[in-house]
Design an enzyme around this catalytic site. Structure first.
Site, mmCIF file in Angstrom:
data_model
loop_
_atom_site.group_PDB
_atom_site.id
_atom_site.type_symbol
_atom_site.label_atom_id
_atom_site.label_comp_id
_atom_site.label_asym_id
_atom_site.label_seq_id
_atom_site.Cartn_x
_atom_site.Cartn_y
_atom_site.Cartn_z
ATOM 1 N N GLY A 47 -7.441 11.553 12.307
ATOM 2 C CA GLY A 47 -6.395 12.310 12.996
ATOM 3 C C GLY A 47 -6.080 11.660 14.317
ATOM 4 O O GLY A 47 -6.837 10.801 14.791
ATOM 5 N N CYS A 96 -13.267 8.559 10.308
ATOM 6 C CA CYS A 96 -12.606 8.326 11.596
ATOM 7 C C CYS A 96 -12.689 9.576 12.485
ATOM 8 O O CYS A 96 -13.778 9.949 12.900
ATOM 9 C CB CYS A 96 -11.168 7.854 11.379
ATOM 10 S SG CYS A 96 -10.416 7.231 12.887
ATOM 11 N N TYR A 97 -11.589 10.258 12.729
ATOM 12 C CA TYR A 97 -11.662 11.452 13.561
ATOM 13 C C TYR A 97 -12.606 12.483 12.940
ATOM 14 O O TYR A 97 -13.385 13.147 13.640
ATOM 15 C CB TYR A 97 -10.262 12.051 13.741
ATOM 16 C CG TYR A 97 -10.228 13.260 14.647
ATOM 17 C CD1 TYR A 97 -10.274 13.113 16.025
ATOM 18 C CD2 TYR A 97 -10.175 14.555 14.111
ATOM 19 C CE1 TYR A 97 -10.264 14.220 16.866
ATOM 20 C CE2 TYR A 97 -10.164 15.665 14.944
ATOM 21 C CZ TYR A 97 -10.202 15.488 16.319
ATOM 22 O OH TYR A 97 -10.201 16.578 17.139
ATOM 23 N N HIS A 157 -11.608 3.324 7.984
ATOM 24 C CA HIS A 157 -10.782 4.001 6.970
ATOM 25 C C HIS A 157 -11.032 3.402 5.589
ATOM 26 O O HIS A 157 -10.363 2.445 5.194
ATOM 27 C CB HIS A 157 -9.293 3.866 7.318
ATOM 28 C CG HIS A 157 -8.889 4.720 8.472
ATOM 29 N ND1 HIS A 157 -8.571 6.058 8.339
ATOM 30 C CD2 HIS A 157 -8.790 4.443 9.786
ATOM 31 C CE1 HIS A 157 -8.280 6.566 9.522
ATOM 32 N NE2 HIS A 157 -8.398 5.609 10.428
ATOM 33 N N GLU A 201 -10.160 4.483 2.832
ATOM 34 C CA GLU A 201 -9.033 4.738 1.922
ATOM 35 C C GLU A 201 -7.950 3.666 2.007
ATOM 36 O O GLU A 201 -7.060 3.596 1.166
ATOM 37 C CB GLU A 201 -8.428 6.119 2.195
ATOM 38 C CG GLU A 201 -7.605 6.240 3.481
ATOM 39 C CD GLU A 201 -8.459 6.469 4.734
ATOM 40 O OE1 GLU A 201 -9.678 6.200 4.688
ATOM 41 O OE2 GLU A 201 -7.901 6.900 5.759
ATOM 42 N N SER A 240 16.970 15.530 -16.577
ATOM 43 C CA SER A 240 17.920 14.629 -15.907
ATOM 44 C C SER A 240 17.873 13.225 -16.489
ATOM 45 O O SER A 240 18.791 12.446 -16.293
ATOM 46 C CB SER A 240 17.571 14.551 -14.426
ATOM 47 O OG SER A 240 16.335 13.868 -14.261
ATOM 48 N N GLY A 257 15.214 11.419 -15.622
ATOM 49 C CA GLY A 257 14.219 10.820 -14.721
ATOM 50 C C GLY A 257 12.801 11.111 -15.206
ATOM 51 O O GLY A 257 12.583 11.888 -16.140
ATOM 52 N N ASP A 284 10.191 12.657 -13.706
ATOM 53 C CA ASP A 284 9.524 13.932 -13.427
ATOM 54 C C ASP A 284 9.947 15.029 -14.399
ATOM 55 O O ASP A 284 9.100 15.722 -14.970
ATOM 56 C CB ASP A 284 9.795 14.367 -11.980
ATOM 57 C CG ASP A 284 9.395 13.291 -10.984
ATOM 58 O OD1 ASP A 284 8.582 12.425 -11.368
ATOM 59 O OD2 ASP A 284 9.902 13.308 -9.851
ATOM 60 N N ALA A 323 11.212 14.666 -17.291
ATOM 61 C CA ALA A 323 10.814 14.315 -18.659
ATOM 62 C C ALA A 323 9.344 14.643 -18.906
ATOM 63 O O ALA A 323 8.990 15.238 -19.928
ATOM 64 C CB ALA A 323 11.074 12.824 -18.919
ATOM 65 N N LYS A 359 3.116 10.664 -7.997
ATOM 66 C CA LYS A 359 4.046 10.021 -8.935
ATOM 67 C C LYS A 359 3.350 9.108 -9.961
ATOM 68 O O LYS A 359 3.648 9.166 -11.149
ATOM 69 C CB LYS A 359 5.053 9.186 -8.127
ATOM 70 C CG LYS A 359 6.207 8.666 -8.930
ATOM 71 C CD LYS A 359 7.320 9.675 -8.924
ATOM 72 C CE LYS A 359 8.577 9.141 -9.571
ATOM 73 N NZ LYS A 359 9.648 10.136 -9.427
#
Ligand code: XMP
Length: 514
Positions: A49, A76-77, A163, A165, A217, A219, A221, A223, A369
């Protein structure tokens, strides 16, 4: 559970945990510890943070979190918060560390087992832990951080100043996995297959015998959301695809044929090409185009919905639910609200009406996603749909500068198909966020082809790289790929005699031209 201390990294941590096949959720640090524990987390990670732990009003955490018997790792924080809460000492060293930093490992413990004694890790801190709390073993140091990693195996508490990640941390994912598997005793069991099983059960429980509708649509998502709901409740689901005539080559067929074949979804395609062309006739202003497309979309969807409701009613069934492809980043950004709500103005397919009173089915609201894509693949959704790049709801309508006519759409569709084909062939799809092809229908320029003068239109290639479409840079495509696209478009699309490249970032430009 990832406790977010306002870090730009909290989502990244959650993703990396999931990459380790452990399900993760993000909660704000303001959530009372009792509520966190009520969620029964198997392990907790405190994120980084922007604050300093000894600044006035710095976010902190109730020390009860560390005595509940749940394994905790601070990053970290979060590492400093943990050190301070348990009686260690955090101070400003005057030595900030940002970016790649050499870490010296003095004891590998659980966290750093099997990693080298010297490794490069990504740092971003001004304060540092000077003294570890009692009972903790110090695992590593850096020039600016006397205590750069520690752990108390008995209490199952762990922490690192860097970090893990971030991909630039050499052994970051290993450190996270050591915490999850060895520190917290979790198993890598969260897979697309399990997500599907869980969601199918949840959808069944939510929907019961009622009917469900979904606007498809084309797209990724919508689908994948539809495919999941179909797997759960079969023919209780009806999908509607509004064919507004503004899709790219082959897309409607892909939905109509390949998607239905792969999923067995019951699909109604409304051919509304004429309606949209008529409504757009003579219009060149971008916002007016967008509004017209949005408005017509709503009308068609309402007609379709009325038909479905009437048909269902004839069988004595209720249509109570609407499927939405909401993703986890939307949920986190809007404060993590839960439960069904009436639809707000929509962004995906040109905007659904505000007064729809359906309850929402949102089977993707816990997923990122790339996870949606993995679930889609597992469900057998065709690869062309699963790996599709973002495409705006108003479609090619906002990629024609000038009037949207059948003729202009046909020109653009052919040029776009060439560009897409060549980019895929060159293996560049992964590097590019999206590559709009824009037809400058209002512009003409002189050319020469076959010894004759031409007076044709230019198309613009707009390849961009981006993380989230909020900002973007133009993609440096190889010249030979650009050359092939240019040659093919001008050879194959008679009306086009010039291909130009957009080399503007966002900002100042947007990705789409309208
Ligand atoms: P801009 O042009 O604002 O686009 O930089 C950012 C991203 O959003 C997409 N886009 C849309 N998507 N409906 C959508 O579903 C829309 O009306 C719309 N307009 C832009 C665009 O393709 C890019 O990915």
């Amino acid at each position: 559970m990832v406790v977010d201390f306002g870090a730009q990294y909290a989502q990244l941590i959650a993703r990396r945990v999931r990459e380790a096949k452990v399900y993760s959720e993000i909660v704000p640090h303001t959530m009372p510890v009792a509520d966190m524990l009520a969620k029964d987390p198997a392990a907790i990670i405190l994120s980084g943070g922007p604050s300093s732990v000894y600044a006035d009003g710095a976010p902190s955490v109730d020390p009860a979190l560390f005595t509940a018997g749940v394994p905790v790792m601070g990053i970290c924080y979060g590492f400093q918060v943990m050190a301070q809460a348990l009686g260690g000492e955090v101070a400003r060293t005057g030595l900030s560390e940002f970016g790649g930093t050499a870490v010296d490992v003095c004891a590998t413990g659980v966290l750093l087992a099997g990693t080298p004694v010297r490794q490069s890790a990504w740092m971003s801190h001004g304060d540092a832990v000077h003294r570890a709390p009692q009972g903790f073993e110090v695992l590593a140091t850096t020039t600016g951080a006397p205590v750069a990693a520690f752990e108390d195996r008995g209490r199952r508490l762990f922490g690192v100043q860097w970090h893990p990640e971030v991909r630039h941390s050499e052994h970051g994912q290993t450190v996270l996995e050591h915490f999850l598997y060895d520190g917290a005793g979790l198993a890598p069991e969260w897979t697309p297959g399990n997500v599907i099983a869980d969601q199918v059960a949840a959808i069944k429980a939510q929907v019961g015998d009622a009917r469900v509708i979904c606007a498809l649509s084309g797209g990724v998502d919508s689908a994948v959301a539809a495919a999941l709901v179909q797997k759960a409740v079969g023919d209780q689901l009806t999908c509607v695809h509004v064919d507004h005539g503004l899709m790219r080559e082959g897309e409607v067929e892909q939905i109509e044929r390949d998607f239905v074949a792969a999923t067995g979804v019951r699909l109604i395609v409304r051919d509304e090409k004429e309606r949209f062309l008529t409504a757009l006739a003579g219009v060149t202003d971008p916002e007016t185009k967008r509004k017209i497309i949005g408005r017509e979309f709503i009308r068609v969807f309402e007609d379709a919905q009325r038909d479905i409701v009437a048909e269902a009613g004839a069988h004595g069934e209720e249509v109570r639910f609407l499927v939405q492809g909401t993703l986890y980043p939307d949920v986190v950004e809007s404060g993590g609200g839960e439960g069904a709500a009436n639809i707000k103005s929509h962004h995906n397919v040109g905007g659904l009406p505000d007064d729809l009173t359906f309850e929402l089915v949102e089977p993707l609201r816990t997923l990122f996603k790339d996870e949606v894509r993995a679930v889609g693949r597992e469900l057998g959704v065709p690869e062309e749909i699963v790996s599709r790049q973002p495409f705006p709801g108003p479609g090619l309508g906002i990629r024609i500068i000038g009037e949207v006519t059948a003729h202009n759409l046909d020109i653009l569709r052919r040029a776009d198909a060439v560009a897409r084909e060549e980019l895929t062939k060159a293996g560049l799809d992964g590097e590019i966020w999206q590559c709009p092809v824009v037809l400058l229908a209002d512009v003409r320029s002189v050319g020469v082809q076959g010894d004759g003068r031409t007076y044709g239109h230019p198309v613009v290639l707009r390849p961009v790289s981006s993380e989230d479409a909020m900002t973007a840079d133009w993609t440096r495509l190889p010249y030979d790929v650009l050359a092939t696209i240019s040659t093919r478009i001008t050879n194959e699309v008679r009306e086009i005699n010039r291909v130009v490249l957009d080399v503007t970032s966002k900002p100042p430009a947007t990705i789409e031209w309208e």
